[in-house]
Design a protein around this motif. Sequence first.
Motif, mmCIF file in Angstrom:
data_model
loop_
_atom_site.group_PDB
_atom_site.id
_atom_site.type_symbol
_atom_site.label_atom_id
_atom_site.label_comp_id
_atom_site.label_asym_id
_atom_site.label_seq_id
_atom_site.Cartn_x
_atom_site.Cartn_y
_atom_site.Cartn_z
ATOM 1 N N LEU A 55 0.816 -1.217 0.000
ATOM 2 C CA LEU A 55 0.000 0.000 0.000
ATOM 3 C C LEU A 55 0.845 1.261 0.000
ATOM 4 C CD1 LEU A 55 -2.759 -1.101 2.520
ATOM 5 C CD2 LEU A 55 -2.897 -1.018 0.028
ATOM 6 N N GLY A 403 -6.518 -0.163 0.952
ATOM 7 C CA GLY A 403 -6.579 -0.325 -0.493
ATOM 8 C C GLY A 403 -7.841 -1.066 -0.904
ATOM 9 N N GLN A 405 -9.720 -2.973 -4.351
ATOM 10 C CA GLN A 405 -9.608 -3.480 -5.712
ATOM 11 C C GLN A 405 -10.850 -3.071 -6.487
ATOM 12 O OE1 GLN A 405 -6.666 -5.219 -6.219
ATOM 13 N NE2 GLN A 405 -7.010 -5.075 -8.429
ATOM 14 N N ARG A 411 -6.726 -0.676 -8.743
ATOM 15 C CA ARG A 411 -6.893 -0.579 -7.297
ATOM 16 C C ARG A 411 -6.592 0.839 -6.838
ATOM 17 N NH1 ARG A 411 -1.934 -1.111 -4.197
ATOM 18 N NH2 ARG A 411 -0.179 -1.754 -5.512
ATOM 19 N N GLY A 413 -5.902 3.478 -3.277
ATOM 20 C CA GLY A 413 -5.374 3.412 -1.930
ATOM 21 C C GLY A 413 -5.425 4.757 -1.221
ATOM 22 N N SER A 415 -3.806 6.509 2.602
ATOM 23 C CA SER A 415 -2.959 6.244 3.759
ATOM 24 C C SER A 415 -2.744 7.505 4.577
ATOM 25 C CB SER A 415 -1.606 5.659 3.334
ATOM 26 O OG SER A 415 -0.810 6.623 2.692
ATOM 27 N N SER A 465 0.891 4.116 -12.095
ATOM 28 C CA SER A 465 0.314 4.626 -10.855
ATOM 29 C C SER A 465 0.338 6.144 -10.845
ATOM 30 C CB SER A 465 1.087 4.101 -9.642
ATOM 31 O OG SER A 465 2.416 4.624 -9.631
ATOM 32 N N THR A 467 -0.032 9.154 -7.703
ATOM 33 C CA THR A 467 -0.098 9.329 -6.256
ATOM 34 C C THR A 467 -0.120 10.812 -5.918
ATOM 35 O OG1 THR A 467 1.188 7.297 -5.925
ATOM 36 C CG2 THR A 467 1.026 8.802 -4.059
#
Length: 631
Positions: A55, A403, A405, A411, A413, A415, A465, A467
Amino acid sequence: MLFLNSVRVAPGVRSALAVACGLALSGVGMAQAQDGVEPVVVTATRHDTRVSEVLSDVTLIDSQEIRQAGATTTLAALLGRQPGIEFTQNGGPGGTSSVFIRGSNSNHVLLLVDGVRVGSVTTGSPTWEYMPLEQIDHIEIVRGPASSLYGSDAIGGVIQIFTKRGEGPLQPFVEAGYGTYNTSALSTGFSGSKGGLRYGLQVSNKRSDSFSAINSPSSIYYNPDKDGYQSTSSSGSLSYSPLKGHEFGVNYLYSDGWTRFDSGGISTPASDDYKQKETLYSVSLYSRNQLTDIWTSTLRIGQSTDDSRNLDNGVRSSFFRSTQTQYQWQNDFKLPVGTALLGVERLEQRVDSDTNFAVNKRGINSILAGWSGHVDDHTLQVNARQDNNSQFGDKATGMLAYGYQLASNWRAGLSWGTAFKAPSFNDLYYPADAYGDVSNPNLKPETAVNKEASLHYEAVGLDVSITYYQNDIKNLIQWAPIDPTFVTTYGYTPSNVASATLTGWTLASSGKMAEYKVSGSLDLQDPKDDVLGKTLIYRAQKAAKFAVSRDIGNMNVGGEVQAYGRRFVDAANTQALAGYALFNLTASYRMTDGLLVFARANNVFDKKYVLVQDFATPGASLFVGMRYVLK
């Protein structure tokens, strides 16, 4: 492509970069499924975890990428090619280096070697410039706070180096190369395994005439000589597994080197022969035992030293030795759902120096716990840690990540995590000097709270990805004049007066497109000094990186590009360094099953650029060599 317009490069270079970024960051449908085993990482959870189940924001640099980096690439430069990371270097290889993760300070990065802390406890930073790539098997990078797993220093992230281990039949090897700036490198060693025994030993030597570190004639330190360097390193491992699930072993890494640098002043002219000598050492003894079907216990005792000496015309002018000793007991429990973690640690830090520190040692006792696992389409990780420091008392940190799916290949996530950094020995205990500088034993730890969200697309042979993160850092330690008007003294002292907010986006991609192996990233970040409202020095707000390689028969060819926007050299943001783009090329040819010849060309367009104000950077360079493995 507003970013490309802000980088001062030629139109042809700009077009090439635009195409490169476009290929790396789009066109998911061009990927082809590839057979292979999914990589496993350790650093993000402290136990083996498949990359698709992690994650945290992680990157794995494998042994092939490290070999392709070549003898002329430093560890800091290799790290700087990864998403979310920048670096600076004062002159050529061996010059003082800094590594920034997501815009955080260089001393906000925790460096581990086979699980052991490595770095200077006086400066509070790793000594990146003397960490030898030749001894590294692979590297794991965790971006974002990780104090809930590792304690102090992991505000920006964690970088863990894994040295080489033996596997398969005995394989002796030798590697040699030569290149620009009279650079030479030689390595030899062997590795293998038999039964329950695994072993490996490597030794390397590298040297170069390099170039003048200072490139500004107006600087009082300017001395247009060649500031060369030399480094000798070795690493080894030995382990024995008498029964399945039980292993006892030892790993070590050693690096010793020197580099010339330009310095001087009124009483010490720039023409003097200044040399920095550095010795790094790390050793780890461990016992890993599966005591029951669900319980694995790992005991580890490790120690590292960072020994720094400055010489002026052969006479030692300063000496600092940092020693860190670690005792760890980690227990992993496989539960009906997920894996639980429980551990205790003891860290002892000590300084030996010709400078008389008021206090030269401290101890930290820690307890940590965590759990990670899956329930249907949900993934969860929880970690908590309590550190008791003999200097400032208790500090608790935690991390919660979730996370989901969304679909077979998608997926998402979220945090949240906290982190801290203990003040260094220089901050706390450095004695008052002739200039009036004085440390502050009442400093508090720097603290951070990080929030991030991510979206991943994962298919066989491809990972994309994006982020977003926000890291709020408080109680930053800043050295400032004791008397701002300089009426009574010129001395400086540290205090917890600064804060910073680091926000940004990282878009990253790696995988296969047709016959090409590609990777790329785009970073858009805003690392702000909260007090001044300005961008932190030597951080680019925009950076793009791209690499591509292809096998053609027995040959592998590849290219890389890194581009950065402008960076400021002063806190008020009145002086800026121009943005730049660098192109590198690599090639290798397998002549026989055991013989490989290779070449690497860095900065092929001989770009003039600056990493640190007044310090020189390498121009176009070429390094060629061969590697022979006896099979």
